[in-house]
Scaffold this motif. Structure first.
Motif, PDB file in Angstrom:
ATOM      1  N   CYS A  83       0.826  -1.211   0.000  1.00 55.52           N
ATOM      2  CA  CYS A  83       0.000   0.000   0.000  1.00 55.52           C
ATOM      3  C   CYS A  83       0.860   1.261   0.000  1.00 55.52           C
ATOM      4  CB  CYS A  83      -0.935  -0.010   1.209  1.00 55.52           C
ATOM      5  SG  CYS A  83      -2.146  -1.356   1.188  1.00 55.52           S
ATOM      6  N   MET A  84       2.017   1.194   0.641  1.00 54.90           N
ATOM      7  CA  MET A  84       2.890   2.369   0.696  1.00 54.90           C
ATOM      8  C   MET A  84       3.564   2.624  -0.649  1.00 54.90           C
ATOM      9  SD  MET A  84       6.022   3.197   3.331  1.00 54.90           S
ATOM     10  CE  MET A  84       7.092   1.888   2.712  1.00 54.90           C
ATOM     11  N   TYR A  85       4.110   1.576  -1.260  1.00 57.34           N
ATOM     12  CA  TYR A  85       4.815   1.753  -2.527  1.00 57.34           C
ATOM     13  C   TYR A  85       3.854   1.997  -3.690  1.00 57.34           C
ATOM     14  CZ  TYR A  85       9.204   0.299  -0.343  1.00 57.34           C
ATOM     15  OH  TYR A  85      10.316   0.231   0.433  1.00 57.34           O
ATOM     16  N   GLU A  86       2.603   1.550  -3.571  1.00 58.78           N
ATOM     17  CA  GLU A  86       1.631   1.819  -4.625  1.00 58.78           C
ATOM     18  C   GLU A  86       1.369   3.319  -4.756  1.00 58.78           C
ATOM     19  OE1 GLU A  86      -0.748  -0.229  -6.898  1.00 58.78           O
ATOM     20  OE2 GLU A  86       1.329  -0.866  -6.872  1.00 58.78           O
ATOM     21  N   MET A  87       1.619   4.081  -3.687  1.00 52.72           N
ATOM     22  CA  MET A  87       1.438   5.528  -3.736  1.00 52.72           C
ATOM     23  C   MET A  87       2.679   6.238  -4.277  1.00 52.72           C
ATOM     24  SD  MET A  87      -0.739   6.569  -0.394  1.00 52.72           S
ATOM     25  CE  MET A  87      -2.436   6.003  -0.216  1.00 52.72           C
ATOM     26  N   ILE A 101      -2.438   5.161   4.242  1.00 51.57           N
ATOM     27  CA  ILE A 101      -1.747   3.898   3.945  1.00 51.57           C
ATOM     28  C   ILE A 101      -2.195   2.813   4.920  1.00 51.57           C
ATOM     29  CG2 ILE A 101       0.502   2.759   3.938  1.00 51.57           C
ATOM     30  CD1 ILE A 101       1.698   5.407   2.935  1.00 51.57           C
ATOM     31  N   LEU A 102      -2.283   3.147   6.203  1.00 48.95           N
ATOM     32  CA  LEU A 102      -2.721   2.176   7.204  1.00 48.95           C
ATOM     33  C   LEU A 102      -4.170   1.765   6.985  1.00 48.95           C
ATOM     34  CD1 LEU A 102      -1.047   3.681  10.400  1.00 48.95           C
ATOM     35  CD2 LEU A 102      -0.341   1.644   9.130  1.00 48.95           C
ATOM     36  N   PHE A 103      -5.001   2.720   6.560  1.00 53.15           N
ATOM     37  CA  PHE A 103      -6.405   2.404   6.269  1.00 53.15           C
ATOM     38  C   PHE A 103      -6.499   1.395   5.129  1.00 53.15           C
ATOM     39  CE2 PHE A 103     -10.254   3.331   3.768  1.00 53.15           C
ATOM     40  CZ  PHE A 103     -11.230   3.061   4.720  1.00 53.15           C
ATOM     41  N   PHE A 104      -5.776   1.640   4.028  1.00 50.36           N
ATOM     42  CA  PHE A 104      -5.779   0.707   2.907  1.00 50.36           C
ATOM     43  C   PHE A 104      -5.196  -0.646   3.308  1.00 50.36           C
ATOM     44  CE2 PHE A 104      -5.585   4.527  -0.174  1.00 50.36           C
ATOM     45  CZ  PHE A 104      -6.971   4.555  -0.252  1.00 50.36           C
ATOM     46  N   THR A 105      -4.161  -0.617   4.149  1.00 53.84           N
ATOM     47  CA  THR A 105      -3.542  -1.868   4.593  1.00 53.84           C
ATOM     48  C   THR A 105      -4.521  -2.722   5.386  1.00 53.84           C
ATOM     49  OG1 THR A 105      -1.369  -0.796   4.694  1.00 53.84           O
ATOM     50  CG2 THR A 105      -1.625  -2.860   5.888  1.00 53.84           C
ATOM     51  N   SER A 106      -5.317  -2.080   6.254  1.00 57.52           N
ATOM     52  CA  SER A 106      -6.285  -2.836   7.055  1.00 57.52           C
ATOM     53  C   SER A 106      -7.307  -3.537   6.165  1.00 57.52           C
ATOM     54  CB  SER A 106      -6.989  -1.907   8.053  1.00 57.52           C
ATOM     55  OG  SER A 106      -7.798  -0.951   7.369  1.00 57.52           O
ATOM     56  N   HIS A 107      -7.769  -2.852   5.123  1.00 58.91           N
ATOM     57  CA  HIS A 107      -8.738  -3.460   4.214  1.00 58.91           C
ATOM     58  C   HIS A 107      -8.089  -4.561   3.377  1.00 58.91           C
ATOM     59  CE1 HIS A 107     -11.272  -0.147   5.394  1.00 58.91           C
ATOM     60  NE2 HIS A 107     -12.256  -0.606   4.680  1.00 58.91           N
ATOM     61  N   ARG A 108      -6.837  -4.357   3.000  1.00 56.04           N
ATOM     62  CA  ARG A 108      -6.133  -5.391   2.237  1.00 56.04           C
ATOM     63  C   ARG A 108      -5.965  -6.651   3.095  1.00 56.04           C
ATOM     64  NH1 ARG A 108      -3.342  -5.779  -2.384  1.00 56.04           N
ATOM     65  NH2 ARG A 108      -1.695  -7.347  -2.509  1.00 56.04           N
TER      66      ARG A 108
END
Length: 270
Positions: free
Chosen positions: A160-164, A180-187
Motif C-alpha cells: 500500500c505504501m509503494y503503490e502511492m 496507507i494504514l487504512f488501505f492496509t487494514s482493508h487489504r
C-alpha cells in the motif's frame, strides 16, 4: 432483561448487518473471494487462461471459474479507458464476439494504470506479453517486481505504501501514513477472508513447468516482494525499470509520445 443489555445486543446486531451489507455490496469481489486472479499465457497451446471468480461448490478437479481465449489474429485486444468520467485509468481488455460481431464477454488483462503519464508502462506490459507469446522468453528483460504469493502484514503495508509512489520521499509517506494504514487494514481483511486460486485440472495439465526450465522464475537469489526488491534495487542488484526496444519498430520512437497517440485513438502505424 436489562434495557442496557438489550441496547448492546441491538447495537451488535445492527453493526453485523451493516458490515455484511457493505462488504457484500462494495466488496463482494474483495472479501470471501480469491486472493489473486492469475492469468496464464500458454505459449504451447497459444491460449490465455484467466481465473474469473471463486467457485464455492466445485466438483473434484473443476477448480474456480476459468475463461479460455485463443491467442491469434482473430482475438480482439484493446486499450480500454475507464467508463467513469472522473476516472482517468486504463487497462488492456479482451473482447469475445459472436458470429454477428456482438460482444458476448470481456475481461481485463494485467494491472490498471492510472493517468496518461502511465500509458507508456501499459504499452510496455502489452509488448512484454506479445514478445513472450510470439517469440518466447529468451530475450525478455527482468520484470520490475515478483509479488509474494504468501503475503504477510509487513508486505501488505509495503504494498500500500509503494503503490502511492515507489520513489516518494519520507515526508510524503509520513503525511500519507493514516491513509496507507487504512488501505492496509482493508487489504489484510481481504486476504484473511479469501483463499488461494484453484485451477481446473484441465488447465494444470497443459500448464505444467518442467523442473529444468531455464526460464522458471523467481528462483535462487531473485528478490520476491516489495521489501526484498527495494533492498536489491538499493544495492543495484535488481533493475528498477528494465526495458528493451521492440525490433523493427516503425512508429513514434518516443515511448511517452507514442502512448499519448494511443490515448487519443490515433495509434501510430507499426
Amino acid at each position: 432483561m436489562d434495557g442496557g443489555l438489550i441496547f448492546l445486543y441491538l447495537t451488535i446486531l445492527v453493526s453485523i448487518v451493516g458490515f455484511s451489507y457493505v462488504a457484500f455490496k462494495f466488496g463482494r469481489d474483495e472479501f470471501f473471494s480469491l486472493k489473486r486472479r492469475p492469468i496464464r499465457f500458454n505459449r504451447k497451446e497459444q491460449k490465455i487462461h484467466t481465473i474469473r471468480r471463486r467457485r464455492f461448490f466445485a466438483k473434484p478437479g473443476e477448480g474456480d471459474v476459468t475463461w479460455e481465449v485463443p491467442w491469434n489474429a482473430q482475438s480482439i485486444f484493446c486499450m480500454h479507458r475507464s467508463d467513469k468520467a472522473t476516472d482517468d485509468s486504463y487497462h488492456i481488455r479482451h473482447y469475445s464476439v459472436d458470429e454477428q460481431g456482438n460482444v458476448v464477454r470481456a475481461f481485463a488483462l494485467g494491472r490498471q494504470w492510472e493517468g496518461k503519464r502511465n500509458l507508456e508502462g501499459l504499452l510496455s506490459q502489452w509488448n512484454y506479453w506479445c514478445e513472450y507469446m510470439n517469440k518466447g522468453p529468451a530475450d525478455l528483460p527482468s520484470p520490475p517486481l515478483f509479488f509474494s504469493e504468501r503475503e504477510n502484514m509487513r508486505e501488505s503495508l509495503l504494498f500500500c505504501m509503494y503503490e502511492m509512489g515507489f520513489t516518494a520521499g519520507t515526508v510524503f509517506r509520513l503525511i500519507m501514513m493514516p491513509l496507507i494504514l487504512f488501505f492496509t487494514s482493508h487489504r489484510l481483511m481481504a486476504l484473511w477472508t479469501c483463499r488461494d486460486t484453484l485451477w481446473p485440472k484441465s488447465v494444470e495439465a497443459v500448464s505444467a513447468i518442467a523442473p529444468d526450465d531455464a526460464y522458471d522464475q523467481p528462483r535462487g537469489d531473485t528478490p520476491v516482494g516489495w521489501a526484498e526488491t527495494a533492498i536489491a534495487r538499493a544495492r543495484h542488484d535488481w533493475p528498477f525499470d528494465p526495458k528493451r526496444k521492440v525490433e523493427n519498430w516503425r512508429g513514434e520512437p518516443d515511448g511517452a509520445k507514442n502512448a499519448l497517440l494511443w490515448a487519443q485513438h490515433t495509434p501510430p502505424p507499426v
